[in-house]
Design a protein around this motif. Structure first.
Motif, PDB file in Angstrom:
ATOM      1  N   ARG A 182       0.825  -1.217   0.000  1.00  0.00           N
ATOM      2  CA  ARG A 182       0.000   0.000   0.000  1.00  0.00           C
ATOM      3  C   ARG A 182       0.858   1.265   0.000  1.00  0.00           C
ATOM      4  O   ARG A 182       0.438   2.294  -0.541  1.00  0.00           O
ATOM      5  N   GLU A 183       2.064   1.217   0.556  1.00  0.00           N
ATOM      6  CA  GLU A 183       2.894   2.415   0.631  1.00  0.00           C
ATOM      7  C   GLU A 183       4.147   2.315  -0.228  1.00  0.00           C
ATOM      8  O   GLU A 183       5.186   2.892   0.087  1.00  0.00           O
ATOM      9  N   ARG A 184       4.053   1.600  -1.345  1.00  0.00           N
ATOM     10  CA  ARG A 184       5.189   1.562  -2.273  1.00  0.00           C
ATOM     11  C   ARG A 184       5.395   2.945  -2.880  1.00  0.00           C
ATOM     12  O   ARG A 184       4.502   3.804  -2.841  1.00  0.00           O
ATOM     13  N   HIS A 185       6.564   3.156  -3.451  1.00  0.00           N
ATOM     14  CA  HIS A 185       6.833   4.404  -4.153  1.00  0.00           C
ATOM     15  C   HIS A 185       6.123   4.370  -5.503  1.00  0.00           C
ATOM     16  O   HIS A 185       6.070   3.337  -6.168  1.00  0.00           O
ATOM     17  N   ASP A 186       5.586   5.509  -5.907  1.00  0.00           N
ATOM     18  CA  ASP A 186       4.793   5.557  -7.140  1.00  0.00           C
ATOM     19  C   ASP A 186       5.597   5.215  -8.387  1.00  0.00           C
ATOM     20  O   ASP A 186       5.013   4.881  -9.429  1.00  0.00           O
ATOM     21  N   THR A 187       6.934   5.303  -8.330  1.00  0.00           N
ATOM     22  CA  THR A 187       7.711   4.960  -9.516  1.00  0.00           C
ATOM     23  C   THR A 187       7.637   3.472  -9.843  1.00  0.00           C
ATOM     24  O   THR A 187       7.906   3.081 -10.981  1.00  0.00           O
ATOM     25  N   VAL A 188       7.281   2.650  -8.861  1.00  0.00           N
ATOM     26  CA  VAL A 188       7.055   1.233  -9.157  1.00  0.00           C
ATOM     27  C   VAL A 188       5.849   1.100 -10.077  1.00  0.00           C
ATOM     28  O   VAL A 188       5.887   0.384 -11.087  1.00  0.00           O
ATOM     29  N   ASP A 189       4.770   1.792  -9.750  1.00  0.00           N
ATOM     30  CA  ASP A 189       3.588   1.792 -10.614  1.00  0.00           C
ATOM     31  C   ASP A 189       3.937   2.347 -11.993  1.00  0.00           C
ATOM     32  O   ASP A 189       3.433   1.867 -13.017  1.00  0.00           O
ATOM     33  N   LEU A 190       4.795   3.360 -12.013  1.00  0.00           N
ATOM     34  CA  LEU A 190       5.197   3.964 -13.287  1.00  0.00           C
ATOM     35  C   LEU A 190       5.937   2.951 -14.145  1.00  0.00           C
ATOM     36  O   LEU A 190       5.688   2.834 -15.358  1.00  0.00           O
ATOM     37  N   GLY A 223      -6.144 -15.617  -7.410  1.00  0.00           N
ATOM     38  CA  GLY A 223      -6.118 -15.859  -8.847  1.00  0.00           C
ATOM     39  C   GLY A 223      -5.047 -16.859  -9.210  1.00  0.00           C
ATOM     40  O   GLY A 223      -4.463 -17.517  -8.353  1.00  0.00           O
ATOM     41  N   ALA A 224      -4.783 -16.958 -10.493  1.00  0.00           N
ATOM     42  CA  ALA A 224      -3.755 -17.879 -10.988  1.00  0.00           C
ATOM     43  C   ALA A 224      -3.004 -17.198 -12.118  1.00  0.00           C
ATOM     44  O   ALA A 224      -3.437 -16.188 -12.672  1.00  0.00           O
ATOM     45  N   GLY A 225      -1.879 -17.772 -12.469  1.00  0.00           N
ATOM     46  CA  GLY A 225      -1.086 -17.244 -13.571  1.00  0.00           C
ATOM     47  C   GLY A 225       0.171 -16.559 -13.081  1.00  0.00           C
ATOM     48  O   GLY A 225       0.427 -16.459 -11.875  1.00  0.00           O
ATOM     49  N   PRO A 226       1.010 -16.093 -14.003  1.00  0.00           N
ATOM     50  CA  PRO A 226       2.277 -15.466 -13.642  1.00  0.00           C
ATOM     51  C   PRO A 226       2.071 -14.301 -12.675  1.00  0.00           C
ATOM     52  O   PRO A 226       1.101 -13.541 -12.803  1.00  0.00           O
ATOM     53  N   ALA A 227       2.981 -14.164 -11.725  1.00  0.00           N
ATOM     54  CA  ALA A 227       2.838 -13.115 -10.718  1.00  0.00           C
ATOM     55  C   ALA A 227       4.170 -12.407 -10.490  1.00  0.00           C
ATOM     56  O   ALA A 227       5.235 -13.025 -10.512  1.00  0.00           O
ATOM     57  N   LEU A 228       4.066 -11.115 -10.249  1.00  0.00           N
ATOM     58  CA  LEU A 228       5.228 -10.270  -9.987  1.00  0.00           C
ATOM     59  C   LEU A 228       4.950  -9.492  -8.704  1.00  0.00           C
ATOM     60  O   LEU A 228       3.949  -8.779  -8.605  1.00  0.00           O
ATOM     61  N   VAL A 229       5.813  -9.644  -7.718  1.00  0.00           N
ATOM     62  CA  VAL A 229       5.643  -9.007  -6.414  1.00  0.00           C
ATOM     63  C   VAL A 229       6.733  -7.964  -6.213  1.00  0.00           C
ATOM     64  O   VAL A 229       7.914  -8.246  -6.394  1.00  0.00           O
ATOM     65  N   CYS A 230       6.320  -6.756  -5.838  1.00  0.00           N
ATOM     66  CA  CYS A 230       7.262  -5.663  -5.604  1.00  0.00           C
ATOM     67  C   CYS A 230       7.321  -5.340  -4.113  1.00  0.00           C
ATOM     68  O   CYS A 230       6.291  -5.025  -3.504  1.00  0.00           O
ATOM     69  N   LEU A 231       8.503  -5.410  -3.538  1.00  0.00           N
ATOM     70  CA  LEU A 231       8.718  -5.087  -2.132  1.00  0.00           C
ATOM     71  C   LEU A 231       9.576  -3.829  -2.020  1.00  0.00           C
ATOM     72  O   LEU A 231      10.072  -3.316  -3.017  1.00  0.00           O
ATOM     73  N   GLN A 232       9.736  -3.360  -0.801  1.00  0.00           N
ATOM     74  CA  GLN A 232      10.363  -2.054  -0.605  1.00  0.00           C
ATOM     75  C   GLN A 232      11.404  -2.081   0.510  1.00  0.00           C
ATOM     76  O   GLN A 232      11.135  -2.571   1.608  1.00  0.00           O
ATOM     77  N   ALA A 233      12.580  -1.531   0.217  1.00  0.00           N
ATOM     78  CA  ALA A 233      13.623  -1.328   1.220  1.00  0.00           C
ATOM     79  C   ALA A 233      13.760   0.168   1.449  1.00  0.00           C
ATOM     80  O   ALA A 233      14.445   0.861   0.700  1.00  0.00           O
ATOM     81  N   GLY A 234      13.078   0.672   2.454  1.00  0.00           N
ATOM     82  CA  GLY A 234      13.117   2.090   2.757  1.00  0.00           C
ATOM     83  C   GLY A 234      11.862   2.806   2.303  1.00  0.00           C
ATOM     84  O   GLY A 234      11.773   3.273   1.172  1.00  0.00           O
ATOM     85  N   ASN A 235      10.880   2.903   3.203  1.00  0.00           N
ATOM     86  CA  ASN A 235       9.651   3.629   2.904  1.00  0.00           C
ATOM     87  C   ASN A 235       9.945   5.121   2.779  1.00  0.00           C
ATOM     88  O   ASN A 235      10.707   5.675   3.580  1.00  0.00           O
ATOM     89  N   LEU A 236       9.352   5.767   1.802  1.00  0.00           N
ATOM     90  CA  LEU A 236       9.608   7.177   1.527  1.00  0.00           C
ATOM     91  C   LEU A 236       9.371   8.043   2.752  1.00  0.00           C
ATOM     92  O   LEU A 236      10.078   9.027   2.980  1.00  0.00           O
ATOM     93  N   HIS A 237       8.384   7.696   3.569  1.00  0.00           N
ATOM     94  CA  HIS A 237       8.052   8.508   4.734  1.00  0.00           C
ATOM     95  C   HIS A 237       8.674   7.978   6.020  1.00  0.00           C
ATOM     96  O   HIS A 237       9.349   8.699   6.734  1.00  0.00           O
ATOM     97  N   SER A 435      14.543  14.041   5.365  1.00  0.00           N
ATOM     98  CA  SER A 435      15.304  12.932   4.802  1.00  0.00           C
ATOM     99  C   SER A 435      16.787  13.258   4.910  1.00  0.00           C
ATOM    100  O   SER A 435      17.254  14.254   4.360  1.00  0.00           O
ATOM    101  N   VAL A 436      17.529  12.432   5.636  1.00  0.00           N
ATOM    102  CA  VAL A 436      18.964  12.659   5.815  1.00  0.00           C
ATOM    103  C   VAL A 436      19.704  11.793   4.803  1.00  0.00           C
ATOM    104  O   VAL A 436      19.759  10.574   4.929  1.00  0.00           O
ATOM    105  N   SER A 437      20.279  12.419   3.793  1.00  0.00           N
ATOM    106  CA  SER A 437      20.888  11.677   2.687  1.00  0.00           C
ATOM    107  C   SER A 437      22.279  12.173   2.320  1.00  0.00           C
ATOM    108  O   SER A 437      22.919  11.581   1.450  1.00  0.00           O
TER     109      SER A 437
END
Length: 463
Positions: A182-190, A223-237, A435-437
């Motif tokens: 639910r809180e992935r970065h929008d660039t994944v959707d992009l 459901g069934a069929g090929p699946a792609l799962v996106c996980l996150q290392a470092g939530n934006l917030h 954000s300390v970067s």
């Protein structure tokens, strides 16, 4: 010395002079720009002059005229978005990359660039605890790094399903089910949109934004069929990390390709004290990060890492008669990225790693997280300030009571100019996000940041 040599020398000397002045101004200058884009349009626009200008004068004009419109992003007091600074070795080597002017796509044509980038790639795999032998490609940023890893996943999933993507395209192909937190970065959707995979299914997350493995299991079962799962290392917030071991085990049970967006968080693996945050991420299939963020190399430099080299090279590569391939090497660099022509982005990465060493990288990552913790502690001690996230890494999110006050404090901080912190919205509240970067951020910057927030809050309250 030819006339051309003199032109180069004078132009480069001017660039050194202005660059040095810019860097020396960072500790004291206002962080935000003092001029807006519309203020500079006339100076940089209008009709193209009939007569040209000497190169040295062009550099002088460019630096002098642009200065009011520059934001001090390399400053240790810049806490906006997730943007790092630039290490000295990385900056200087990036100048060399421009001077060398090598197209880094072919190993045969530019062997030095290929060898340097291969070295940098192997160092990255070791530092981040990712599988040896994975392919590493240097792209423009985290967005294209995500795109590249997801493209490899798309190719592998459809190939394993018996579909020839290269021959038949996507029309009529088995649908790939995509799942994101639910809180992935929008660039994944992009990236998924660029790849024609459509909107992903959204999996629930906890209060810090971490994907819930049981919710992922339930979604995959629907459901069934090929699946792609996106996980996150470092939530934006919050800076939070998905529970990789459990989430990846669930995904693999359903035969899914697992991609990790680790734009700034993947670097936690380089610091022994923070490595637990990325535990289990090595079992994924692809990873994305951005060297400009936590490593602090110049723009632009994303890194795409894929375990399945054949999938990546099939998705990205091409073969044509006019390109001379190096038959003895590990493949050409262009086979790992979406570009045939590109600058040698991996060279500043190599230089940064060479200058820091393993211990230096760990210290840099550790220092960023420590500064975030110190800022959070300082802000939490102010009356009326609420720290909303668990500060486990480099992100701090605060609110000042109601949304109107939070927005007003944020605007006041930006107007003040001593620091830059950007506003956002998280968990249905307006927030101030820190954000300390930047490797420059030190104790005095932490104190300045806390004082800037204190002053802005007092001004908004009228006290």
């Amino acid at each position: 010395m030819s006339r051309g040599d003199e032109d180069y020398a004078r132009a480069m000397a001017a660039a050194v002079r202005h660059s040095t002045a810019w860097l020396q101004s960072l500790p004291e200058r206002r962080v935000g720009p003092s001029a807006a884009a519309h203020d500079l349009t006339d100076a940089f626009g209008g009709l193209l002059p009939r007569q040209g200008m000497p190169a040295e004068d062009v550099v002088d004009f460019l630096a002098r005229t642009a200065e009011p419109g520059l934001m001090a992003m390399p400053s240790g007091r810049f806490f906006g978005w997730v943007i790092g600074g630039t290490l000295p070795a990385a900056l200087a080597s990036d100048w060399l990359v421009s001077a060398w002017d090598q197209n880094a796509g072919l190993r045969y044509a530019t062997p030095a660039m290929a060898a340097i980038e291969e070295g940098a790639g192997n160092w990255l795999l070791d530092l981040l605890g990712l599988p040896a032998g994975s392919d590493v490609g240097f792209v423009t940023g985290a967005t294209m790094a995500n795109f590249t890893g997801l493209a490899a996943g798309r190719w592998r999933l459809l190939t394993d399903a018996g579909w020839d993507l290269d021959r038949d395209g996507l029309s009529g192909a088995p649908r790939i089910r995509c799942f994101v937190g639910r809180e992935r970065h929008d660039t994944v959707d992009l990236g998924l949109r660029y790849l024609g995979l459509g909107r992903p299914a959204v999996v629930d997350a906890d209060g810090q934004g971490r994907l819930i493995p049981s919710a992922l299991d339930a979604a995959l079962r629907e459901g069934a069929g090929p699946a792609l799962v996106c996980l996150q290392a470092g939530n934006l917030h919050s800076g939070a990390f998905d529970p990789f071991a459990d989430a990846i085990a669930v995904a693999k049970k359903h035969g899914a390709w697992v991609h990790i967006d680790g734009a700034f968080g993947l670097w936690a693996a380089a610091a022994p004290e923070l490595r637990h945050l990325t535990s289990g991420c090595e079992d994924a299939d692809s990873w994305a990060t951005d060297a400009h963020k936590t490593l602090n190399v110049p723009y632009d430099c994303g890194v795409a890492i894929v375990r399945d080299a054949s999938a990546l090279r099939s998705a990205m590569g091409l073969h044509t008669s006019y390109l001379v391939h190096d038959a003895e090497g590990p493949g050409d660099p262009f086979e790992r990225v979406p570009e045939l022509s590109r600058r040698a982005r991996g060279v500043p990465v190599w230089a940064a790693l060479k200058s820091l060493g393993r211990d230096g990288v760990a210290a840099q990552v550790r220092g960023l997280a420590a500064a975030a913790s110190d800022i959070a502690a300082g802000l939490a001690g102010l009356d009326g300030v609420e720290v909303l996230n668990d500060v486990d890494y480099t992100q701090v999110c605060v609110a000042f009571g109601d949304d109107d006050t939070t927005r007003a404090v944020t605007a006041r901080i930006i107007e003040d100019g001593r620091v830059w912190m950007s506003g956002s919205r998280w968990r249905d509240r307006d927030i101030l996000r820190v954000s300390v970067s930047n490797w420059h951020t030190a104790g005095e910057d932490v104190g300045t940041a806390v004082d800037a927030v204190r002053s802005a809050l007092a001004a908004v309250r009228g006290t």
